[in-house]
Design an enzyme around this catalytic site. Structure first.
Site, PDB file in Angstrom:
ATOM      1  N   GLY A 156       2.125   2.435  10.793  1.00 18.69           N
ATOM      2  CA  GLY A 156       3.096   3.516  10.664  1.00 18.69           C
ATOM      3  C   GLY A 156       3.761   3.908  11.965  1.00 18.69           C
ATOM      4  O   GLY A 156       4.403   4.949  12.057  1.00 18.69           O
ATOM      5  N   GLU A 208      -6.945   4.935   7.599  1.00 22.05           N
ATOM      6  CA  GLU A 208      -6.669   6.350   7.346  1.00 22.05           C
ATOM      7  C   GLU A 208      -7.864   7.018   6.683  1.00 22.05           C
ATOM      8  O   GLU A 208      -8.139   8.199   6.898  1.00 22.05           O
ATOM      9  CB  GLU A 208      -5.387   6.492   6.502  1.00 22.05           C
ATOM     10  CG  GLU A 208      -4.153   6.266   7.362  1.00 22.05           C
ATOM     11  CD  GLU A 208      -2.962   5.709   6.622  1.00 22.05           C
ATOM     12  OE1 GLU A 208      -2.931   5.728   5.387  1.00 22.05           O
ATOM     13  OE2 GLU A 208      -2.035   5.228   7.318  1.00 22.05           O
ATOM     14  N   SER A 245       2.958  -1.944  10.352  1.00 18.06           N
ATOM     15  CA  SER A 245       4.414  -2.010  10.594  1.00 18.06           C
ATOM     16  C   SER A 245       5.026  -3.360  10.273  1.00 18.06           C
ATOM     17  O   SER A 245       5.912  -3.831  10.984  1.00 18.06           O
ATOM     18  CB  SER A 245       4.736  -1.601  12.038  1.00 18.06           C
ATOM     19  OG  SER A 245       4.348  -0.262  12.279  1.00 18.06           O
ATOM     20  N   ASN A 288       0.863  -1.183   0.000  1.00 21.12           N
ATOM     21  CA  ASN A 288       0.000   0.000   0.000  1.00 21.12           C
ATOM     22  C   ASN A 288       0.900   1.233   0.000  1.00 21.12           C
ATOM     23  O   ASN A 288       1.477   1.581   1.015  1.00 21.12           O
ATOM     24  CB  ASN A 288      -0.888  -0.035   1.253  1.00 21.12           C
ATOM     25  CG  ASN A 288      -1.712   1.227   1.413  1.00 21.12           C
ATOM     26  OD1 ASN A 288      -1.817   2.040   0.490  1.00 21.12           O
ATOM     27  ND2 ASN A 288      -2.314   1.408   2.585  1.00 21.12           N
ATOM     28  N   HIS A 340      -9.607   1.573   4.424  1.00 25.35           N
ATOM     29  CA  HIS A 340      -8.370   1.692   5.199  1.00 25.35           C
ATOM     30  C   HIS A 340      -8.611   2.623   6.394  1.00 25.35           C
ATOM     31  O   HIS A 340      -9.363   3.587   6.293  1.00 25.35           O
ATOM     32  CB  HIS A 340      -7.256   2.241   4.301  1.00 25.35           C
ATOM     33  CG  HIS A 340      -5.917   2.183   4.959  1.00 25.35           C
ATOM     34  ND1 HIS A 340      -5.502   3.124   5.870  1.00 25.35           N
ATOM     35  CD2 HIS A 340      -4.923   1.267   4.879  1.00 25.35           C
ATOM     36  CE1 HIS A 340      -4.294   2.793   6.302  1.00 25.35           C
ATOM     37  NE2 HIS A 340      -3.927   1.667   5.713  1.00 25.35           N
ATOM     38  N   LYS A 355       0.070   4.289  -0.280  1.00 30.73           N
ATOM     39  CA  LYS A 355      -0.561   5.490   0.278  1.00 30.73           C
ATOM     40  C   LYS A 355      -0.307   6.677  -0.671  1.00 30.73           C
ATOM     41  O   LYS A 355      -0.307   6.483  -1.876  1.00 30.73           O
ATOM     42  CB  LYS A 355      -0.047   5.747   1.691  1.00 30.73           C
ATOM     43  CG  LYS A 355      -0.158   4.477   2.553  1.00 30.73           C
ATOM     44  CD  LYS A 355       0.024   4.693   4.002  1.00 30.73           C
ATOM     45  CE  LYS A 355      -0.174   3.372   4.729  1.00 30.73           C
ATOM     46  NZ  LYS A 355      -0.139   3.510   6.164  1.00 30.73           N
ATOM     47  N   GLU A 397      -5.863  -4.685  10.419  1.00 35.98           N
ATOM     48  CA  GLU A 397      -4.824  -3.689  10.672  1.00 35.98           C
ATOM     49  C   GLU A 397      -5.136  -2.936  11.957  1.00 35.98           C
ATOM     50  O   GLU A 397      -5.904  -1.962  11.938  1.00 35.98           O
ATOM     51  CB  GLU A 397      -4.758  -2.692   9.513  1.00 35.98           C
ATOM     52  CG  GLU A 397      -4.419  -3.320   8.183  1.00 35.98           C
ATOM     53  CD  GLU A 397      -3.798  -2.303   7.234  1.00 35.98           C
ATOM     54  OE1 GLU A 397      -2.684  -2.537   6.784  1.00 35.98           O
ATOM     55  OE2 GLU A 397      -4.428  -1.271   6.967  1.00 35.98           O
TER      56      GLU A 397
END
Ligand code: PGA
Length: 233
Positions: free
Chosen positions: A163, A93, A193, A6, A91, A8, A157
């Site tokens: 991150g 985010e 991570s 991914n 996701h 991003k 996740e």
């Protein structure tokens, strides 16, 4: 095993093209499905460079309508037209910063599957939810709007691991993946991570069917190392 990178909001079209040219020349394990997820503007160059290889190109999001007045959105039909194979949906985010809800994740997922895309739908608890003992109920709620499908994969996740350099232990990932699998009988990726150093331990778990890799997918060496770690041979 599926390893998805991914990217991003990294790598514009030119950088994506260069990365994919190098990736194309890497000898990846045959028993691992490898996918990259560039930003929308870089999808075309990734698709072109990776055409004829076993490496798939996925988007990072997709809208539920075929077309319409939805400024800033892209539809599954448009992605298909470009030669994109699948998409990430939901996701954390997007849930955190762009108002994505279980309901919109469900609509995006259903439309993408309907259009023939593969879908990696993301679920996961925040640190506060884990500390409050709500991990299982959060996962069940996020999954309750989705239906099993041959083209659906779930990515577990934990938000506190994305991150941050804090990875879930293989035991903790195992527990969460069992919960996911008890609700939906589909492959489950771990994300958060994932690095070359911790990939083997996580991927060795029978309930871990692959990984969704963010930061470590941006460098060829670390991405390749994680793909190798996914192959038992
Ligand atoms: P990370 O991101 O590997 O950089 O933690 C994973 C993800 O957000 O998919």
């Amino acid at each position: 095993m599926l390893i998805a990178g991914n990217w991003k909001m990294f790598k514009g079209p030119e950088e994506a093209r260069r990365f994919c040219l190098e990736l194309r020349d890497v000898e990846l394990p045959l028993d691992v499905d490898v996918v990259v997820c560039p930003p929308f503007v870089s999808l075309e160059s990734a698709v072109q460079v990776l055409a004829g290889t076993e490496i798939g190109v996925f988007a990072q999001n997709c809208h539920w309508e075929r077309e319409g007045a939805f400024t800033g959105e892209v539809s599954a039909a448009m992605l298909r037209e470009l030669g994109v194979y699948g998409t990430i949906v939901g996701h954390s985010e997007r849930r955190q910063f762009f108002g994505e809800t279980d309901e919109t994740v469900a609509r995006r997922t259903a439309a993408a599957l309907e259009a023939g895309l593969q879908v990696i739908a993301c679920v996961g608890e925040t640190e506060a939810e884990r500390d409050a003992g709500e991990t299982e109920s959060v996962l069940r709620r996020q999954l309750s709007v989705l239906e099993a499908d041959d083209n659906l994969v779930i990515a577990y996740e934990p938000v506190w691991a994305i991150g941050t350099g804090r990875t879930a232990t293989p035991e903790l990932a195992h527990e969460a993946h069992e919960i996911v699998k008890s609700v939906l009988d589909v492959p489950v990726l771990y994300g958060g991570s994932v690095k070359p150093e911790n990939a083997r331990g996580l991927l060795a778990r029978t309930v871990v069917d692959g990984a969704l890799v963010g930061g470590a997918s941006l460098e060829l060496d670390s991405f390749e190392a994680i793909c190798r770690a996914a192959s038992p041979s």
